[in-house]
Design a protein around this motif. Structure first.
Motif, PDB file in Angstrom:
ATOM      1  N   GLY A 189       0.971  -1.256  -0.058  1.00 48.36           N
ATOM      2  CA  GLY A 189       0.018   0.001   0.222  1.00 48.36           C
ATOM      3  C   GLY A 189       0.902   1.325  -0.183  1.00 48.36           C
ATOM      4  N   GLY A 190       1.988   1.306   0.935  1.00 50.67           N
ATOM      5  CA  GLY A 190       2.674   2.601   0.789  1.00 50.67           C
ATOM      6  C   GLY A 190       3.365   2.583  -0.512  1.00 50.67           C
ATOM      7  N   GLY A 191       3.922   1.487  -1.142  1.00 51.44           N
ATOM      8  CA  GLY A 191       4.600   1.678  -2.453  1.00 51.44           C
ATOM      9  C   GLY A 191       3.468   2.211  -3.470  1.00 51.44           C
ATOM     10  N   ALA A 192       2.259   1.713  -3.581  1.00 60.76           N
ATOM     11  CA  ALA A 192       1.555   2.018  -4.465  1.00 60.76           C
ATOM     12  C   ALA A 192       1.081   3.577  -4.178  1.00 60.76           C
ATOM     13  CB  ALA A 192      -0.097   1.346  -4.014  1.00 60.76           C
ATOM     14  N   LEU A 193       1.063   4.090  -2.875  1.00 60.69           N
ATOM     15  CA  LEU A 193       0.590   5.407  -2.599  1.00 60.69           C
ATOM     16  C   LEU A 193       1.738   6.427  -3.202  1.00 60.69           C
ATOM     17  CD1 LEU A 193      -1.147   7.561  -1.098  1.00 60.69           C
ATOM     18  CD2 LEU A 193       0.210   7.192   1.068  1.00 60.69           C
ATOM     19  N   ALA A 194       3.083   5.811  -2.890  1.00 59.32           N
ATOM     20  CA  ALA A 194       3.979   6.786  -3.197  1.00 59.32           C
ATOM     21  C   ALA A 194       4.156   6.882  -4.775  1.00 59.32           C
ATOM     22  CB  ALA A 194       5.550   6.206  -2.921  1.00 59.32           C
ATOM     23  N   TRP A 195       3.806   5.728  -5.514  1.00 62.42           N
ATOM     24  CA  TRP A 195       3.694   5.732  -6.955  1.00 62.42           C
ATOM     25  C   TRP A 195       2.697   6.733  -7.519  1.00 62.42           C
ATOM     26  CZ3 TRP A 195      -0.176   4.066 -10.494  1.00 62.42           C
ATOM     27  CH2 TRP A 195       0.391   4.188 -11.799  1.00 62.42           C
ATOM     28  N   VAL A 196       1.399   6.667  -6.727  1.00 61.04           N
ATOM     29  CA  VAL A 196       0.398   7.746  -7.264  1.00 61.04           C
ATOM     30  C   VAL A 196       0.875   9.056  -6.918  1.00 61.04           C
ATOM     31  CG1 VAL A 196      -1.937   8.500  -6.689  1.00 61.04           C
ATOM     32  CG2 VAL A 196      -1.586   5.987  -6.927  1.00 61.04           C
ATOM     33  N   LEU A 197       1.509   9.314  -5.805  1.00 59.53           N
ATOM     34  CA  LEU A 197       1.912  10.690  -5.567  1.00 59.53           C
ATOM     35  C   LEU A 197       3.096  11.374  -6.536  1.00 59.53           C
ATOM     36  CD1 LEU A 197       1.976  10.692  -1.610  1.00 59.53           C
ATOM     37  CD2 LEU A 197       0.054  11.656  -3.169  1.00 59.53           C
ATOM     38  N   THR A 198       3.644  10.275  -6.913  1.00 59.72           N
ATOM     39  CA  THR A 198       5.031  10.757  -7.800  1.00 59.72           C
ATOM     40  C   THR A 198       4.279  11.118  -9.190  1.00 59.72           C
ATOM     41  OG1 THR A 198       6.582   9.422  -6.557  1.00 59.72           O
ATOM     42  CG2 THR A 198       6.987   9.894  -9.139  1.00 59.72           C
ATOM     43  N   ARG A 199       3.403  10.391  -9.491  1.00 55.92           N
ATOM     44  CA  ARG A 199       2.519  10.588 -10.846  1.00 55.92           C
ATOM     45  C   ARG A 199       2.053  11.781 -10.972  1.00 55.92           C
ATOM     46  NH1 ARG A 199       3.549   7.452 -15.431  1.00 55.92           N
ATOM     47  NH2 ARG A 199       1.267   7.709 -15.935  1.00 55.92           N
ATOM     48  N   ARG A 200       1.376  12.102  -9.972  1.00 51.38           N
ATOM     49  CA  ARG A 200       0.596  13.230  -9.722  1.00 51.38           C
ATOM     50  C   ARG A 200       1.692  14.467  -9.930  1.00 51.38           C
ATOM     51  NH1 ARG A 200      -4.152  12.638  -5.338  1.00 51.38           N
ATOM     52  NH2 ARG A 200      -5.442  11.406  -6.700  1.00 51.38           N
ATOM     53  N   GLN A 201       2.569  14.410  -9.060  1.00 51.94           N
ATOM     54  CA  GLN A 201       3.650  15.449  -9.049  1.00 51.94           C
ATOM     55  C   GLN A 201       4.337  15.766 -10.384  1.00 51.94           C
ATOM     56  OE1 GLN A 201       6.884  14.906  -6.443  1.00 51.94           O
ATOM     57  NE2 GLN A 201       7.538  16.929  -6.483  1.00 51.94           N
ATOM     58  N   ARG A 202       4.584  14.406 -11.094  1.00 48.55           N
ATOM     59  CA  ARG A 202       5.153  14.760 -12.467  1.00 48.55           C
ATOM     60  C   ARG A 202       4.189  15.458 -13.513  1.00 48.55           C
ATOM     61  NH1 ARG A 202       8.431   8.989 -13.398  1.00 48.55           N
ATOM     62  NH2 ARG A 202       9.956   9.570 -11.841  1.00 48.55           N
ATOM     63  N   ALA A 203       2.977  14.827 -13.155  1.00 42.66           N
ATOM     64  CA  ALA A 203       1.759  15.344 -14.327  1.00 42.66           C
ATOM     65  C   ALA A 203       1.636  17.045 -13.981  1.00 42.66           C
ATOM     66  CB  ALA A 203       0.317  14.723 -13.982  1.00 42.66           C
ATOM     67  N   SER A 204       1.704  17.419 -12.754  1.00 43.70           N
ATOM     68  CA  SER A 204       1.558  18.992 -12.459  1.00 43.70           C
ATOM     69  C   SER A 204       2.825  19.596 -12.799  1.00 43.70           C
ATOM     70  CB  SER A 204       1.230  18.924 -10.968  1.00 43.70           C
ATOM     71  OG  SER A 204       2.378  18.670 -10.164  1.00 43.70           O
ATOM     72  N   SER A 205       4.077  18.939 -12.791  1.00 42.29           N
ATOM     73  CA  SER A 205       5.051  19.734 -13.201  1.00 42.29           C
ATOM     74  C   SER A 205       4.997  19.744 -14.636  1.00 42.29           C
ATOM     75  CB  SER A 205       6.324  18.699 -12.855  1.00 42.29           C
ATOM     76  OG  SER A 205       6.708  18.778 -11.298  1.00 42.29           O
ATOM     77  N   ARG A 206       4.505  18.884 -15.435  1.00 43.97           N
ATOM     78  CA  ARG A 206       4.511  18.801 -16.891  1.00 43.97           C
ATOM     79  C   ARG A 206       3.664  19.886 -17.274  1.00 43.97           C
ATOM     80  NH1 ARG A 206       4.623  12.437 -17.730  1.00 43.97           N
ATOM     81  NH2 ARG A 206       6.792  12.206 -17.407  1.00 43.97           N
TER      82      ARG A 206
END
Length: 135
Positions: free
Chosen positions: A91-108
């Motif tokens: 669950g922690g790994g999935a949460l980290a993956w989702v947060l990383t994907r959101r951060q990258r999307a907002s950066s883009r």
């Protein structure tokens, strides 16, 4: 009535699959070739021949080595981490993956819009225009 070797062997096989090698950790007691595993197998066999039940043997080993000696420890307060730990890590790994994907999307998205510098420049340009119009 004494147990036959076939009965001892059958019970030993069942117990050997339910107990963990404390050295190898990912092998059952029956599968391990570690010295400690050989000693534990001898001890289990002696206890079987002495007439102890499977539960008595497991209880003895748990008292001596802890719940980790059981390949499938009971779910209780002391072992909840053994059972819940893998799911918590997943669950922690999935949460980290989702947060990383959101951060990258907002950066883009910010980069595509010109980034934070462009909006600051537009505000400065708008402020200069207002100053000129007021004169």
């Amino acid at each position: 009535m004494p147990m036959t070797d076939a009965q001892v062997q059958a019970r030993f096989q069942v117990l050997g699959e339910e107990l963990r090698c404390l050295v190898c950790q990912n092998q059952t007691l029956a599968d391990s070739n570690a010295d400690l595993a050989r000693d534990l197998r001898t001890e289990v066999e002696e206890q079987i021949r002495a007439g102890k039940s499977d539960q008595q043997i497991k209880d003895y080993l748990v008292a001596r080595y802890g719940d980790f000696v059981l390949y499938r420890p009971q779910v209780k307060r002391e072992t909840w981490l053994l059972w819940a730990g893998p799911f918590a890590l997943l669950g922690g790994g999935a949460l980290a993956w989702v947060l990383t994907r959101r951060q990258r999307a907002s950066s883009r998205a910010a980069a595509a819009a010109g980034g934070p510098g462009k909006s600051a420049r537009m505000s400065a340009e708008a402020a200069e225009k207002l100053l000129r119009d007021d004169r």
